[in-house]
Design an enzyme around this catalytic site. Structure first.
Site, PDB file in Angstrom:
ATOM      1  N   CYS A   1       1.044  -1.181  -0.094  1.00  0.00           N
ATOM      2  CA  CYS A   1       0.051   0.092   0.077  1.00  0.00           C
ATOM      3  C   CYS A   1       0.825   1.208  -0.080  1.00  0.00           C
ATOM      4  O   CYS A   1       1.110   1.606   0.798  1.00  0.00           O
ATOM      5  CB  CYS A   1      -0.986   0.015   1.288  1.00  0.00           C
ATOM      6  SG  CYS A   1      -1.749  -1.579   1.211  1.00  0.00           S
ATOM      7  N   SER A   2       1.561   1.420  -1.193  1.00  0.00           N
ATOM      8  CA  SER A   2       2.636   2.508  -1.243  1.00  0.00           C
ATOM      9  C   SER A   2       2.672   3.879  -0.825  1.00  0.00           C
ATOM     10  O   SER A   2       3.438   4.348  -0.465  1.00  0.00           O
ATOM     11  CB  SER A   2       3.304   2.099  -2.583  1.00  0.00           C
ATOM     12  OG  SER A   2       4.419   2.815  -2.613  1.00  0.00           O
TER      13      SER A   2
ATOM     14  N   ASN B   1       6.827   7.643   0.847  1.00  0.00           N
ATOM     15  CA  ASN B   1       7.886   8.003   1.400  1.00  0.00           C
ATOM     16  C   ASN B   1       8.892   6.901   1.757  1.00  0.00           C
ATOM     17  O   ASN B   1      10.214   6.679   1.747  1.00  0.00           O
ATOM     18  CB  ASN B   1       7.878   9.029   2.851  1.00  0.00           C
ATOM     19  CG  ASN B   1       7.629  10.370   2.279  1.00  0.00           C
ATOM     20  OD1 ASN B   1       7.878  10.883   1.195  1.00  0.00           O
ATOM     21  ND2 ASN B   1       7.131  11.171   3.199  1.00  0.00           N
ATOM     22  N   LYS B   2       8.154   5.800   2.336  1.00  0.00           N
ATOM     23  CA  LYS B   2       8.527   4.615   2.801  1.00  0.00           C
ATOM     24  C   LYS B   2       9.182   3.573   1.460  1.00  0.00           C
ATOM     25  O   LYS B   2      10.030   3.014   1.662  1.00  0.00           O
ATOM     26  CB  LYS B   2       7.631   3.520   3.596  1.00  0.00           C
ATOM     27  CG  LYS B   2       7.005   4.398   4.559  1.00  0.00           C
ATOM     28  CD  LYS B   2       6.032   3.542   5.526  1.00  0.00           C
ATOM     29  CE  LYS B   2       5.406   4.170   6.800  1.00  0.00           C
ATOM     30  NZ  LYS B   2       4.663   5.263   6.462  1.00  0.00           N
TER      31      LYS B   2
ATOM     32  N   GLU C   1      -0.602   0.450  -5.562  1.00  0.00           N
ATOM     33  CA  GLU C   1      -1.486   1.497  -5.002  1.00  0.00           C
ATOM     34  C   GLU C   1      -2.831   1.422  -5.779  1.00  0.00           C
ATOM     35  O   GLU C   1      -2.778   1.519  -6.933  1.00  0.00           O
ATOM     36  CB  GLU C   1      -0.930   2.855  -5.091  1.00  0.00           C
ATOM     37  CG  GLU C   1      -1.708   4.078  -4.668  1.00  0.00           C
ATOM     38  CD  GLU C   1      -2.431   3.988  -3.329  1.00  0.00           C
ATOM     39  OE1 GLU C   1      -3.513   4.097  -2.992  1.00  0.00           O
ATOM     40  OE2 GLU C   1      -1.566   3.603  -2.354  1.00  0.00           O
TER      41      GLU C   1
ATOM     42  N   CYS D   1      -0.057   3.707  11.687  1.00  0.00           N
ATOM     43  CA  CYS D   1       0.088   5.124  12.465  1.00  0.00           C
ATOM     44  C   CYS D   1      -1.011   5.196  13.333  1.00  0.00           C
ATOM     45  O   CYS D   1      -1.571   6.026  13.347  1.00  0.00           O
ATOM     46  CB  CYS D   1       0.404   6.299  11.630  1.00  0.00           C
ATOM     47  SG  CYS D   1      -0.970   6.696  10.559  1.00  0.00           S
TER      48      CYS D   1
END
Length: 418
Positions: free
Chosen positions: A162-163, A167-168, A186, A290
């Site tokens: 789940c891109s 940033n990751k 995505e 998060c």
């Protein structure tokens, strides 16, 4: 004005009170926005000048110098945190970044995450040349931990499930030194475009964007040789609520939890993690959110443990010396990692699954302990662990009172294990 707008929206069957506050915030504090489309946007566009005039008068009445100072009056005192930037080693080395940033700011290396630098709170970098050319990325410490935990090596084939926003993803590319292959998946078209922009800015050339549904990828198909998966799915975002200024919304309260939404998110998260565990060649999987909610974190991991075990996986311990671990609601939760939304300024959750016997297990490699530690020397070390006493469950003091619903659910779950 707000009461007239609410009456209008109610009369037209479009009661979206929080939308009012979001649009008002964008008008007053946003930059270069364009309000088009809906009734609420049109309503505010006609009154933009009056609102901005009222804001200017409020600045004078509150005896502050500018709008930034005004906003600071209404922010919780505990959201101030260092500004973290990750050096994009595909374009720039750390020492060069330190030298360049050091011309304007006090900057130092983070003691835990490679290539992460720490600057003073409220450092404004949005116009800095290193940000604009992709040499550095403004990225929180907890967020930067995720790719570091997966720890991909040059030459690997990696799937970022789940891109977006990416940033990751580009952090993975930097860790792999631009070698090997990353499939960045995505589903959302607009978010996929943002992902492509991030990749372009980073200069990464080993990332292939796949606009599609991760759940529909055949584990035995073209990506059957994937050896590592990063799964950072949609979540409630409750661990970053203070940064989004959720506390300014009229509906914000620590006593209300949208249980229906959390259940839907958790159902998707469980399905996605189970799917990741089904890829035949995969040896490392990172699941991260998060969120501070047990239902999205420990409960999701616990639900797939039987499948993980049957497929030869076990939980590993990322950053072993990090003191705040998972809630003690099942055997093995001490391997999970949490960051504290109050003390660490971000509430993240990370679980690492490693296939048994894999040489890529960080606990089997020499030197892995070098990454262990605390958030930073300046911020101090966490003094407590949720695993201090498993039989008598107690969250650290800094959690209490702020996330009462989460604490209540956690205690109920813990009691059922006693």
């Amino acid at each position: 004005m707000f009461s007239r707008l609410r009456r209008f929206l109610i009369a037209s069957g479009k009661r979206q009170e929080e939308l009012i506050y979001i649009i008002a915030y964008d008008i007053l504090f946003g930059k270069e926005i364009s309000l088009v489309g809906g009734d609420a946007e049109k309503f505010f566009t006609c009154r933009k000048d009056a609102m901005q005039s009222a804001l200017a008068k409020l600045v004078v009445r509150k005896k502050v110098k500018n709008i930034d100072d005004l906003i600071a009056l209404y922010q919780p005192p505990d959201i101030t945190r260092p500004c973290y930037v990750r050096v994009n080693t595909l374009k720039l080395d750390v020492d060069s970044a330190l030298h360049e940033l050091g011309k304007q700011f006090k900057v130092q290396k983070d003691g835990m995450i490679p290539h992460l630098l720490m600057l003073p709170p409220h450092t404004d970098l949005h116009n800095h040349s290193l940000v604009l050319n992709g040499s550095i990325f403004v990225q929180g410490k907890a967020s930067s931990m995720v790719a570091a935990v997966l720890d991909p090596k040059p030459g690997w084939e990696v799937l970022d499930a789940c891109s977006a926003p990416g940033n990751k993803t580009v952090h993975l590319a930097a860790l792999m030194k631009g070698k090997g292959k990353i499939i960045a998946c995505e589903l959302n078209k607009d978010r996929a475009k943002r992902l492509e922009d991030t990749i372009r800015l980073s200069g990464a050339t080993n990332i292939e964007v796949m606009h599609g549904d991760f759940l529909k990828i055949d584990p035995k198909g073209p990506f059957s040789k994937v050896s590592a998966i990063l799964l950072d799915p949609s979540c409630s975002g409750s661990g970053t609520a203070s940064q989004r200024l959720d506390h300014l919304l009229p509906s914000h309260t620590t006593d209300v939890v949208d249980t229906e939404r959390l259940n839907k998110l958790a159902a998707f998260q469980k399905k996605a993690l189970a799917h990741a565990l089904s890829f035949p060649a995969v040896e490392r999987i990172v699941y991260s959110t998060c969120s501070i909610n047990q239902i999205e974190n420990e409960d999701v991991v616990n639900s797939v443990l039987p499948l993980a075990t049957s497929n030869g996986f076990q939980l590993a311990t990322p950053f072993p010396q990090w003191q705040l671990r998972g809630l003690p609601v099942f055997e093995g939760s001490e391997h999970l990692l949490r960051t504290d939304p109050v003390k660490d300024k971000e509430g993240f959750f990370i679980a690492l699954f490693v296939k048994k016997g894999s040489v890529k297990n960080p606990e089997e490699r020499s030197g892995s302990g070098k990454l262990a530690g605390s958030l930073s020397n300046d911020e101090g070390r966490l003094k407590r662990s949720c695993h201090a006493n498993k039989k008598k469950f107690a969250l650290p003091v800094f959690f209490r009172g702020i996330f009462k619903p989460w604490l209540h659910r956690a205690r109920k779950t813990s009691n059922s294990f006693n």
